[in-house]
Design a protein around this motif. Structure first.
Motif, PDB file in Angstrom:
ATOM      1  N   UNK A   1       0.836  -1.205   0.000  1.00 41.72           N
ATOM      2  CA  UNK A   1       0.000   0.000   0.000  1.00 41.72           C
ATOM      3  C   UNK A   1       0.871   1.256   0.000  1.00 41.72           C
ATOM      4  N   UNK A   2       1.965   1.232   0.738  1.00 38.85           N
ATOM      5  CA  UNK A   2       2.882   2.369   0.793  1.00 38.85           C
ATOM      6  C   UNK A   2       3.437   2.668  -0.609  1.00 38.85           C
ATOM      7  N   UNK A   3       3.842   1.627  -1.321  1.00 38.09           N
ATOM      8  CA  UNK A   3       4.365   1.805  -2.688  1.00 38.09           C
ATOM      9  C   UNK A   3       3.283   2.360  -3.619  1.00 38.09           C
ATOM     10  N   UNK A   4       2.077   1.818  -3.545  1.00 36.12           N
ATOM     11  CA  UNK A   4       0.991   2.296  -4.409  1.00 36.12           C
ATOM     12  C   UNK A   4       0.630   3.738  -4.090  1.00 36.12           C
ATOM     13  N   UNK A   5       0.707   4.122  -2.823  1.00 39.72           N
ATOM     14  CA  UNK A   5       0.455   5.510  -2.439  1.00 39.72           C
ATOM     15  C   UNK A   5       1.534   6.434  -2.980  1.00 39.72           C
ATOM     16  N   UNK A   6       2.792   5.994  -2.934  1.00 40.79           N
ATOM     17  CA  UNK A   6       3.885   6.815  -3.471  1.00 40.79           C
ATOM     18  C   UNK A   6       3.688   7.099  -4.961  1.00 40.79           C
ATOM     19  N   UNK A   7       3.273   6.065  -5.698  1.00 40.25           N
ATOM     20  CA  UNK A   7       3.093   6.245  -7.148  1.00 40.25           C
ATOM     21  C   UNK A   7       1.710   6.768  -7.493  1.00 40.25           C
ATOM     22  N   UNK A   8       0.869   6.948  -6.476  1.00 39.63           N
ATOM     23  CA  UNK A   8      -0.519   7.373  -6.640  1.00 39.63           C
ATOM     24  C   UNK A   8      -1.211   6.508  -7.703  1.00 39.63           C
ATOM     25  N   UNK A   9      -1.088   5.200  -7.489  1.00 42.92           N
ATOM     26  CA  UNK A   9      -1.672   4.257  -8.433  1.00 42.92           C
ATOM     27  C   UNK A   9      -3.177   4.470  -8.541  1.00 42.92           C
ATOM     28  N   UNK A  10      -3.642   4.526  -9.760  1.00 42.35           N
ATOM     29  CA  UNK A  10      -5.063   4.725 -10.076  1.00 42.35           C
ATOM     30  C   UNK A  10      -5.585   6.057  -9.527  1.00 42.35           C
ATOM     31  N   UNK A  11      -4.662   7.030  -9.344  1.00 45.91           N
ATOM     32  CA  UNK A  11      -5.051   8.358  -8.878  1.00 45.91           C
ATOM     33  C   UNK A  11      -5.376   8.423  -7.399  1.00 45.91           C
ATOM     34  N   UNK A  12      -5.052   7.361  -6.654  1.00 48.69           N
ATOM     35  CA  UNK A  12      -5.386   7.310  -5.227  1.00 48.69           C
ATOM     36  C   UNK A  12      -4.124   7.388  -4.380  1.00 48.69           C
ATOM     37  N   UNK A  13      -4.263   7.978  -3.215  1.00 48.99           N
ATOM     38  CA  UNK A  13      -3.158   8.004  -2.255  1.00 48.99           C
ATOM     39  C   UNK A  13      -3.631   7.522  -0.884  1.00 48.99           C
ATOM     40  N   UNK A  14      -4.686   6.706  -0.895  1.00 50.84           N
ATOM     41  CA  UNK A  14      -5.218   6.185   0.365  1.00 50.84           C
ATOM     42  C   UNK A  14      -5.263   4.654   0.387  1.00 50.84           C
ATOM     43  N   UNK A  15      -4.342   4.019  -0.342  1.00 49.35           N
ATOM     44  CA  UNK A  15      -4.265   2.560  -0.328  1.00 49.35           C
ATOM     45  C   UNK A  15      -3.923   2.100   1.088  1.00 49.35           C
ATOM     46  N   UNK A  16      -4.509   0.970   1.497  1.00 45.15           N
ATOM     47  CA  UNK A  16      -4.177   0.383   2.792  1.00 45.15           C
ATOM     48  C   UNK A  16      -4.206  -1.134   2.674  1.00 45.15           C
ATOM     49  N   UNK A  17      -3.900  -1.814   3.773  1.00 46.18           N
ATOM     50  CA  UNK A  17      -3.783  -3.266   3.711  1.00 46.18           C
ATOM     51  C   UNK A  17      -5.116  -3.945   3.371  1.00 46.18           C
TER      52      UNK A  17
END
Length: 176
Positions: free
Chosen positions: A120-136
């Motif tokens: 989730x931390x990596x996906x938040x850094x790259x703002x995957x799918x325009x989101x920065x609130x990925x979590x487990x």
């Protein structure tokens, strides 16, 4: 779906990277493997890792430990390949590396800061799918919905222990 990586050439091109289960290469994927005993009882719970553009697995394996190309609980049995075109902020590999560096400085907590959190931390850094609130929880749900088994062997490794335990329980209930 095929992932892509940027390369330097006269004309920047995109080169396809395909999943290779024999070599354990999963470009732009989140990978999953069962946890001994815990997954036997609850087959939807397992260990995850995130892969680089070249398909090398990074997994938060324990306190202050991120394994590279040596997944803590064995080879993946499921994978969810992400679409690199949905990366908004940071390059894919840069985000995976930065996340791994961060998690090399963290204590592992099974319930709050674990392998799913690392992804989730990596996906938040790259703002995957325009989101920065990925979590487990997001990672677990997306793996459940979009994950594919690496093959019949991956399916068996995931579900056979649970089915055997269930069969033994049912046998005791109905035979005794």
């Amino acid at each position: 779906m095929v992932g892509y990586r940027r390369v330097m050439a006269d004309d920047p091109a995109l080169i396809p990277h395909e999943i290779n289960t024999e070599r354990q290469r999963y470009p732009h994927c989140v990978v999953w493997t069962p946890l001994p005993i815990l997954s036997w009882l609850f087959p939807l719970i397992g260990h995850t890792g995130i892969c680089t553009t070249d398909g090398v697995i990074n997994d938060f394996a324990g306190p202050y430990t991120v394994n590279v190309d040596d997944m803590m609980f064995g080879n993946p049995t499921k994978y969810w390949q992400l679409d690199v075109s949905r990366v908004r902020d940071m390059e894919w590999d840069e985000a995976v590396n930065k996340s791994s560096q961060e998690y090399r400085n963290r204590m592992h907590n099974l319930f709050c800061d674990n392998c799913h959190s690392h992804i989730a931390y990596a996906l938040n850094l790259m703002q995957y799918d325009g989101k920065s609130n990925w979590n487990m929880v997001h990672i677990a749900v997306y793996l459940l919905l979009y994950g594919k088994y690496t093959g019949f062997g991956g399916f068996l490794k995931t579900w056979l222990p649970f089915m055997l335990i269930l069969a033994v329980i049912l046998a005791f209930i109905f035979l005794f």
